[in-house]
Write a protein that holds these residues in place. Structure first.
Motif, PDB file in Angstrom:
ATOM      1  N   VAL A   1     -24.246  13.090 -42.812  1.00 23.18           N
ATOM      2  CA  VAL A   1     -25.551  12.456 -43.017  1.00 23.18           C
ATOM      3  C   VAL A   1     -26.432  13.375 -43.868  1.00 23.18           C
ATOM      4  O   VAL A   1     -26.151  14.564 -43.994  1.00 23.18           O
ATOM      5  CB  VAL A   1     -26.248  12.149 -41.673  1.00 23.18           C
ATOM      6  N   PRO A   2     -27.516  12.860 -44.478  1.00 29.13           N
ATOM      7  CA  PRO A   2     -28.408  13.699 -45.289  1.00 29.13           C
ATOM      8  C   PRO A   2     -29.009  14.848 -44.489  1.00 29.13           C
ATOM      9  O   PRO A   2     -29.158  14.777 -43.268  1.00 29.13           O
ATOM     10  CB  PRO A   2     -29.498  12.707 -45.731  1.00 29.13           C
ATOM     11  N   ASP A   3     -29.378  15.919 -45.219  1.00 25.43           N
ATOM     12  CA  ASP A   3     -29.899  17.126 -44.577  1.00 25.43           C
ATOM     13  C   ASP A   3     -31.079  16.848 -43.672  1.00 25.43           C
ATOM     14  O   ASP A   3     -31.225  17.445 -42.603  1.00 25.43           O
ATOM     15  CB  ASP A   3     -30.335  18.142 -45.647  1.00 25.43           C
ATOM     16  N   ASP A   4     -31.984  15.952 -44.126  1.00 23.29           N
ATOM     17  CA  ASP A   4     -33.223  15.730 -43.380  1.00 23.29           C
ATOM     18  C   ASP A   4     -33.093  14.659 -42.300  1.00 23.29           C
ATOM     19  O   ASP A   4     -34.106  14.240 -41.718  1.00 23.29           O
ATOM     20  CB  ASP A   4     -34.354  15.370 -44.335  1.00 23.29           C
ATOM     21  N   SER A   5     -31.885  14.227 -42.017  1.00 20.82           N
ATOM     22  CA  SER A   5     -31.686  13.258 -40.931  1.00 20.82           C
ATOM     23  C   SER A   5     -32.101  13.889 -39.608  1.00 20.82           C
ATOM     24  O   SER A   5     -31.772  15.041 -39.317  1.00 20.82           O
ATOM     25  CB  SER A   5     -30.227  12.816 -40.850  1.00 20.82           C
ATOM     26  N   MET A   6     -32.828  13.142 -38.799  1.00 20.03           N
ATOM     27  CA  MET A   6     -33.324  13.664 -37.525  1.00 20.03           C
ATOM     28  C   MET A   6     -32.189  13.888 -36.528  1.00 20.03           C
ATOM     29  O   MET A   6     -31.262  13.086 -36.418  1.00 20.03           O
ATOM     30  CB  MET A   6     -34.316  12.658 -36.928  1.00 20.03           C
ATOM     31  N   VAL A   7     -32.277  15.003 -35.811  1.00 15.01           N
ATOM     32  CA  VAL A   7     -31.464  15.221 -34.611  1.00 15.01           C
ATOM     33  C   VAL A   7     -32.453  15.536 -33.495  1.00 15.01           C
ATOM     34  O   VAL A   7     -33.031  16.622 -33.445  1.00 15.01           O
ATOM     35  CB  VAL A   7     -30.459  16.359 -34.782  1.00 15.01           C
ATOM     36  N   TYR A   8     -32.685  14.561 -32.631  1.00 16.67           N
ATOM     37  CA  TYR A   8     -33.680  14.690 -31.553  1.00 16.67           C
ATOM     38  C   TYR A   8     -32.938  15.109 -30.291  1.00 16.67           C
ATOM     39  O   TYR A   8     -32.226  14.314 -29.675  1.00 16.67           O
ATOM     40  CB  TYR A   8     -34.396  13.355 -31.348  1.00 16.67           C
ATOM     41  N   ALA A   9     -33.089  16.394 -29.925  1.00 18.17           N
ATOM     42  CA  ALA A   9     -32.339  16.952 -28.803  1.00 18.17           C
ATOM     43  C   ALA A   9     -33.129  16.831 -27.503  1.00 18.17           C
ATOM     44  O   ALA A   9     -34.325  17.125 -27.464  1.00 18.17           O
ATOM     45  CB  ALA A   9     -32.005  18.414 -29.077  1.00 18.17           C
ATOM     46  N   VAL A  10     -32.446  16.412 -26.451  1.00 16.70           N
ATOM     47  CA  VAL A  10     -33.074  16.174 -25.155  1.00 16.70           C
ATOM     48  C   VAL A  10     -32.263  16.880 -24.068  1.00 16.70           C
ATOM     49  O   VAL A  10     -31.030  16.819 -24.060  1.00 16.70           O
ATOM     50  CB  VAL A  10     -33.146  14.666 -24.834  1.00 16.70           C
ATOM     51  N   GLN A  11     -32.952  17.553 -23.173  1.00 20.39           N
ATOM     52  CA  GLN A  11     -32.300  18.127 -21.994  1.00 20.39           C
ATOM     53  C   GLN A  11     -32.926  17.546 -20.734  1.00 20.39           C
ATOM     54  O   GLN A  11     -34.129  17.683 -20.507  1.00 20.39           O
ATOM     55  CB  GLN A  11     -32.436  19.642 -21.957  1.00 20.39           C
ATOM     56  N   ILE A  12     -32.112  16.880 -19.932  1.00 21.73           N
ATOM     57  CA  ILE A  12     -32.543  16.314 -18.654  1.00 21.73           C
ATOM     58  C   ILE A  12     -32.118  17.281 -17.548  1.00 21.73           C
ATOM     59  O   ILE A  12     -30.957  17.681 -17.482  1.00 21.73           O
ATOM     60  CB  ILE A  12     -31.911  14.930 -18.430  1.00 21.73           C
ATOM     61  N   ASP A  13     -33.046  17.660 -16.706  1.00 21.81           N
ATOM     62  CA  ASP A  13     -32.757  18.663 -15.675  1.00 21.81           C
ATOM     63  C   ASP A  13     -31.704  18.141 -14.704  1.00 21.81           C
ATOM     64  O   ASP A  13     -31.930  17.183 -13.977  1.00 21.81           O
ATOM     65  CB  ASP A  13     -34.046  19.012 -14.923  1.00 21.81           C
ATOM     66  N   GLU A  14     -30.550  18.794 -14.700  1.00 23.94           N
ATOM     67  CA  GLU A  14     -29.420  18.310 -13.906  1.00 23.94           C
ATOM     68  C   GLU A  14     -29.661  18.449 -12.404  1.00 23.94           C
ATOM     69  O   GLU A  14     -29.221  17.607 -11.616  1.00 23.94           O
ATOM     70  CB  GLU A  14     -28.124  19.029 -14.296  1.00 23.94           C
ATOM     71  N   TYR A  15     -30.376  19.501 -12.010  1.00 24.68           N
ATOM     72  CA  TYR A  15     -30.643  19.667 -10.574  1.00 24.68           C
ATOM     73  C   TYR A  15     -31.594  18.577 -10.086  1.00 24.68           C
ATOM     74  O   TYR A  15     -31.387  17.985  -9.033  1.00 24.68           O
ATOM     75  CB  TYR A  15     -31.240  21.051 -10.306  1.00 24.68           C
ATOM     76  N   ASP A  16     -32.662  18.332 -10.852  1.00 27.11           N
ATOM     77  CA  ASP A  16     -33.594  17.265 -10.486  1.00 27.11           C
ATOM     78  C   ASP A  16     -32.854  15.950 -10.297  1.00 27.11           C
ATOM     79  O   ASP A  16     -33.090  15.207  -9.341  1.00 27.11           O
ATOM     80  CB  ASP A  16     -34.652  17.077 -11.579  1.00 27.11           C
ATOM     81  N   LEU A  17     -31.964  15.665 -11.236  1.00 27.02           N
ATOM     82  CA  LEU A  17     -31.250  14.392 -11.201  1.00 27.02           C
ATOM     83  C   LEU A  17     -30.287  14.331 -10.017  1.00 27.02           C
ATOM     84  O   LEU A  17     -30.129  13.285  -9.390  1.00 27.02           O
ATOM     85  CB  LEU A  17     -30.490  14.190 -12.515  1.00 27.02           C
ATOM     86  N   ALA A  18     -29.659  15.460  -9.712  1.00 22.96           N
ATOM     87  CA  ALA A  18     -28.729  15.492  -8.589  1.00 22.96           C
ATOM     88  C   ALA A  18     -29.443  15.260  -7.265  1.00 22.96           C
ATOM     89  O   ALA A  18     -28.971  14.518  -6.400  1.00 22.96           O
ATOM     90  CB  ALA A  18     -27.986  16.823  -8.561  1.00 22.96           C
ATOM     91  N   VAL A  19     -30.613  15.891  -7.103  1.00 24.33           N
ATOM     92  CA  VAL A  19     -31.385  15.708  -5.879  1.00 24.33           C
ATOM     93  C   VAL A  19     -31.838  14.259  -5.752  1.00 24.33           C
ATOM     94  O   VAL A  19     -31.771  13.650  -4.678  1.00 24.33           O
ATOM     95  CB  VAL A  19     -32.597  16.664  -5.853  1.00 24.33           C
ATOM     96  N   ALA A  20     -32.285  13.672  -6.864  1.00 25.49           N
ATOM     97  CA  ALA A  20     -32.717  12.272  -6.842  1.00 25.49           C
ATOM     98  C   ALA A  20     -31.564  11.337  -6.502  1.00 25.49           C
ATOM     99  O   ALA A  20     -31.745  10.325  -5.829  1.00 25.49           O
ATOM    100  CB  ALA A  20     -33.316  11.891  -8.199  1.00 25.49           C
ATOM    101  N   SER A  21     -30.370  11.676  -6.968  1.00 26.69           N
ATOM    102  CA  SER A  21     -29.204  10.837  -6.717  1.00 26.69           C
ATOM    103  C   SER A  21     -28.742  10.912  -5.274  1.00 26.69           C
ATOM    104  O   SER A  21     -28.244   9.937  -4.716  1.00 26.69           O
ATOM    105  CB  SER A  21     -28.040  11.261  -7.631  1.00 26.69           C
TER     106      SER A  21
END
Length: 386
Positions: A169-189
């Motif tokens: 893809v072109p150089d200026d193509s967006m890469v929007y990086a996201v980190q979801i807290d795995e511990y938070d999600l595990a406790v919620a699950s």
């Protein structure tokens, strides 16, 4: 997550999302739209995303790019409910531009997304011919957004799909990086909410394809996916360095969050009333060391106020639901028989507020203590202490 990190897989005993849950989401989507469906599902499973790693203005700017620019959104895949958070972030673009595609391996997840958004919105590495080529075409020719989980699983090791797209893809193509807290999600699950929402911390970083390709410039083919993984992790290194959840129990996390709420309540009320109040001891250390974040549970909350504001502080503590008392069991009284500090409690949280007097001549705050022999001492804190 096992292996090199030594971390325990927090999701291995969590049951899969039920058909009833999925069917309810699809039903609400078709009757009331995506935003209502997402909110209903989050309410049902008791989660509340907290997008907290950047300022409000910076987050608004990033989200504007996410809603408009061609490129990719990438995220870790820690388990149950993570796709709800991804959909929450993409709901505006899905509703207004209708140019979001999901690249997935296949199987039940493909069937779920295809049922929700239609097969034309989902690319499957198992089903579609040349899914990488179709992904690149969607970004380059259509100006669309591709959502991909680069690891494809809970284990944070990137596979080749994301890298292959970055290279085309072109150089200026967006890469929007996201980190979801795995511990938070595990406790919620794993745990019911009892009416309280589980806060899921979500962190975001705006980058472009050229930044990711630069990581590959001097790397051997065998290590390129690892380099991609390392660059992703580096985007959230400062956040992860502050985490204490590997040793913090859910009970301690709950206590820490309640302490944080009480600190906020007390200092907001004090500020509104023009009362100088100072956080100190371990809480103050924590805030200074972790950029304003209270990172762990402490034994109690310590703050300092001046003698002239004791009455107002007692009123504030009562207004936020604290039981208060003056310390009377300490033999080290001030020479004028005034107590050393105020004590307060809200629920299980203790608050100690030592009281300083002020020397108008020296323009310094001080403690004036009387020892067991009746000798009086003033401990001065310096003119700049406050």
């Amino acid at each position: 997550m096992n292996g090199e990190t030594g971390k325990v897989n927090l999701h291995e005993n969590v049951p899969p999302v039920t058909d009833e849950y999925i069917l309810d989401f699809i039903k609400t989507l078709r009757s009331h739209g995506l935003e209502t469906a997402i909110r209903s599902a989050m309410d049902r499973c008791g989660i509340e995303p907290e997008y907290s790693n950047v300022s409000e203005g910076a987050l608004a700017d990033q989200r504007e790019k996410l809603d408009t620019m061609p490129g990719m959104m990438i995220a870790n895949h820690p388990g149950r409910f993570d796709t709800l958070i991804v959909l929450d972030m993409l709901k505006k673009r899905i509703a207004e531009r209708r140019d979001v595609k999901f690249l997935v391996a296949g199987g039940p997840f493909y069937e779920l997304l295809a049922e929700i958004f239609g097969k034309e919105s989902v690319l499957s590495a198992e089903i579609n011919k040349d899914p990488i080529g179709k992904s690149v075409k969607h970004i380059v020719e259509s100006g669309g957004l591709l959502m991909i989980y680069p690891s494809g699983s809970q284990d944070m090791k990137f596979k080749s799909g994301f890298r292959s797209i970055c290279e085309r893809v072109p150089d200026d193509s967006m890469v929007y990086a996201v980190q979801i807290d795995e511990y938070d999600l595990a406790v919620a699950s794993a745990q019911p909410t009892d009416g309280d929402k589980h806060r899921i911390h979500v962190h975001e970083a705006f980058t472009n394809a050229d930044e990711w390709r630069a990581e590959l410039a001097e790397s051997r083919p065998a290590e390129r996916n690892r380099r991609m993984t390392q660059l992703y992790l580096s985007k959230f290194a400062a956040v992860n360095a502050r985490k204490t959840y590997m040793t913090e129990s859910p009970e301690d996390r709950k206590k820490r969050e309640e302490q944080t709420r009480i600190v906020s309540d007390i200092f907001q009320r004090a500020n509104e009333n023009g009362i100088p109040l100072y956080l100190f001891a371990s809480f103050a250390d924590d805030v200074l060391l972790h950029d304003g974040v209270i990172a762990e549970f402490h034994g109690d909350i310590d703050a300092i106020c001046l003698r002239e504001h004791v009455g107002e502080m007692n009123t504030i503590l009562a207004e936020i639901g604290c039981d208060t008392e003056e310390e009377t069991d300490n033999q080290n009284y001030y020479s004028n028989s005034l107590p050393l500090k105020m004590r307060a409690r809200r629920g299980d949280v203790e608050i100690d507020i030592p009281i300083l007097d002020f020397d108008d001549i020296r323009q310094e705050p001080y403690y004036q203590l009387t020892n067991n022999d009746g000798k009086t001492y003033r401990i001065y804190f310096g003119k700049n202490f406050l």
